[in-house]
Design an enzyme around this catalytic site. Sequence first.
Site, PDB file in Angstrom:
ATOM      1  N   TRP A  74       0.906  -1.159   0.000  1.00  0.00           N
ATOM      2  CA  TRP A  74       0.000   0.000   0.000  1.00  0.00           C
ATOM      3  C   TRP A  74       0.935   1.196   0.000  1.00  0.00           C
ATOM      4  CZ3 TRP A  74      -1.134   4.382   2.840  1.00  0.00           C
ATOM      5  CH2 TRP A  74      -2.389   4.970   2.606  1.00  0.00           C
ATOM      6  N   LYS A 604      -6.640  -2.625   5.034  1.00  0.00           N
ATOM      7  CA  LYS A 604      -7.333  -3.070   6.249  1.00  0.00           C
ATOM      8  C   LYS A 604      -6.771  -2.423   7.511  1.00  0.00           C
ATOM      9  CE  LYS A 604     -10.303  -5.637   8.424  1.00  0.00           C
ATOM     10  NZ  LYS A 604     -11.687  -5.147   8.385  1.00  0.00           N
TER      11      LYS A 604
HETATM   12  C1  AGP Z   1     -14.008   0.252   8.216  1.00  0.00           C
HETATM   13  O1  AGP Z   1     -14.909  -0.242   7.293  1.00  0.00           O
HETATM   14  C2  AGP Z   1     -12.890   0.954   7.691  1.00  0.00           C
HETATM   15  N1  AGP Z   1     -12.201   0.197   6.725  1.00  0.00           N
HETATM   16  C3  AGP Z   1     -12.036   1.776   8.617  1.00  0.00           C
HETATM   17  O2  AGP Z   1     -12.773   2.899   8.906  1.00  0.00           O
HETATM   18  C4  AGP Z   1     -11.536   1.165   9.962  1.00  0.00           C
HETATM   19  O3  AGP Z   1     -12.607   0.967  10.821  1.00  0.00           O
HETATM   20  C5  AGP Z   1     -10.511   2.128  10.592  1.00  0.00           C
HETATM   21  O4  AGP Z   1      -9.416   2.236   9.717  1.00  0.00           O
HETATM   22  C6  AGP Z   1     -10.046   1.699  11.953  1.00  0.00           C
HETATM   23  O5  AGP Z   1      -9.411   0.457  11.924  1.00  0.00           O
HETATM   24  P1  AGP Z   1      -9.139  -0.360  13.254  1.00  0.00           P
HETATM   25  O6  AGP Z   1     -10.461  -0.730  13.818  1.00  0.00           O
HETATM   26  O7  AGP Z   1      -8.359  -1.542  12.805  1.00  0.00           O
HETATM   27  O8  AGP Z   1      -8.377   0.534  14.164  1.00  0.00           O
END
Ligand code: AGP
Length: 609
Positions: A74, A604
């Site tokens: 990424w 992710k």
């Molecule tokens: C959720 O659909 C998202 N891809 C994103 O907002 C995610 O919740 C956010 O990056 C936080 O990630 P974490 O829960 O792993 O900290």
Amino acid sequence: MCGIVGYIGDGNAKEIIVRGLEKLEYRGYDSSGIALNCGGSIDVRKCKGRIADLEKLINGEVFDSHVGIGHTRWATHGAPSDVNSHPHCNIKGNIAVVHNGIIENYVELRKWLKDNYNTTFKSETDTEVIAQLIGVYYSGNLMDAVYKAQEKMKGAYAIGVIAAEEPEIMVAVRKNTPLVVGLGKDGNFIASDIPALLKHTRDVYLIENDETVLLTRDNVTIYNSAREEVGREVYRVEWDEAAAEKEGYDHFMLKEIHEQPKGVLETLMRRLDENDNIRLDGISFTKEDLEKINRVYIVACGTAYHASLVGKYAIEKFAKIPVEVDVASEFRYRDPLIDEKTLFIAVSQSGETLDTLEALREAKKKGARILSVVNVVGSSVTRESDDVFYTWAGPEIAVASTKAYTTQLICMYLIGLYMAALKESITEEYYSYIISELKKLPEKLEKLLESEPQIEEIAKKQYKRDSVFFIGRGTDVGISYEGSLKLKEISYINSFAIAAGELKHGTIALMEDDTLVVALATQDKLYEKMLSNIQEIKARGAYVIGMAKESNKRIEEQANDVIYIPDCADEVSTVLAVVPLQILAYYVAKFRGCDIDKPKNLAKSVTVE
Ligand code: AGP
């Protein structure tokens, strides 16, 4: 962000590494590559695009190699391109490195290498600096060179390194980004995350910060920053490979939506004893501890932030303690009021989100007690917290978070109720009522999932839209934010969420003929108010998809389409209300032909600021 894999053993390194990378593609997917030690020289193959593109590139190539490293990227430094893809090598090409993280002083190091060693660089990446640095220190002992390079490197990194002259070893380092080591029968592995290892082993070492690992075919030795050997217990992964597979579903996201009844049940049952008291196994949070606390912050990013909004509701409603909720990237820089009377709750699926982690460190430095709500066992957030409240969602692979969110909601309710029980701020009857409503959720979720075909039909009618509004009141505001985020991140439709009562302070100006609005009216207490809001937007021509509890049928008089959720207490309706919005987002994205599990520009776990 980025996934790294490494293997040393008797097997076919190319095959094992590429299969491992496939399991980590959720971490980044703009380019990928492998480096293999083939009889004393390093062969690198890498390209822009998905791992499928890498597979095409190396299709038919036979490498006689039993040690190698791989990477799925990424992009941070340098656009996605063949040359910026990992692995990166030094000028001589006898050292190869894969890296997840950021080298903060890479500009300085580039200059230092140019000035002192006349080093030339092929890529724009910070990672190439690591390879070049190890290269200038290398004189036949890779461990030595890696230790020396670390003395100069600043930032966050998990790296895997191989050297042409030492085909019998691989070296890996962890500093503030995840790294696990897999202990196999016919070799050993490194990876950014457990799914990459499960085909071969469920026995892993969770590597700590500032540790360097020396891997051979038969041995794994962990050293601290002073080069002393450290012991580590083997961690046996509870789930198997199947849990990280699609199991017949078209996408991980749909599979994970359907796993919510199980995740919610698991998260509840691990914390409730036979008398419905909340067990805090492993957490020592007493009445005295609670009495010392005068401020609670819940801090998170994205979907986890939306769960935190429900956390505020639950703690304030049940425990009567004022709570502030903030997005981690803002909290860090606003000089928040923190001292030893502060309880800081970090919420994170991955436990690796850099903003959340840094906010946690800031709070810890100032004396706050840290409680975290996390899904990934052994992740950075869990290691740096005083106490951890795990969500038992199982592995979440799709970038769009679904089951992690609903299990985070359950944790929020349990934390609120636990504090309330300690403080005796609610009656026993009310406590029992809410617990019994929580316990009914898995069954109600199963029932709700039966409305998937109806929601698919709604998505079929609406998927060509350019914009969508989500409105709600009370706890439905947070659910509107979450529904809107889910839709935009996987379908790329411009969506916007707002408290319904706020509409008339500006946003209602955008309502015109056929504007699509998803209106959530899942709470009895606010039902009439929501019906009025729906009436107001209908009067301006909006097309409304309404959502309400199944006994509240009057919404049919107002809304164009209605989605019902099973009846439940207002307090816990969040867990049900979000599910139709996840399904709606899924099918809209599917009809639009989007790459649902790997939406563009996302990853992710977000381990950069
Ligand atoms: C959720 O659909 C998202 N891809 C994103 O907002 C995610 O919740 C956010 O990056 C936080 O990630 P974490 O829960 O792993 O900290």
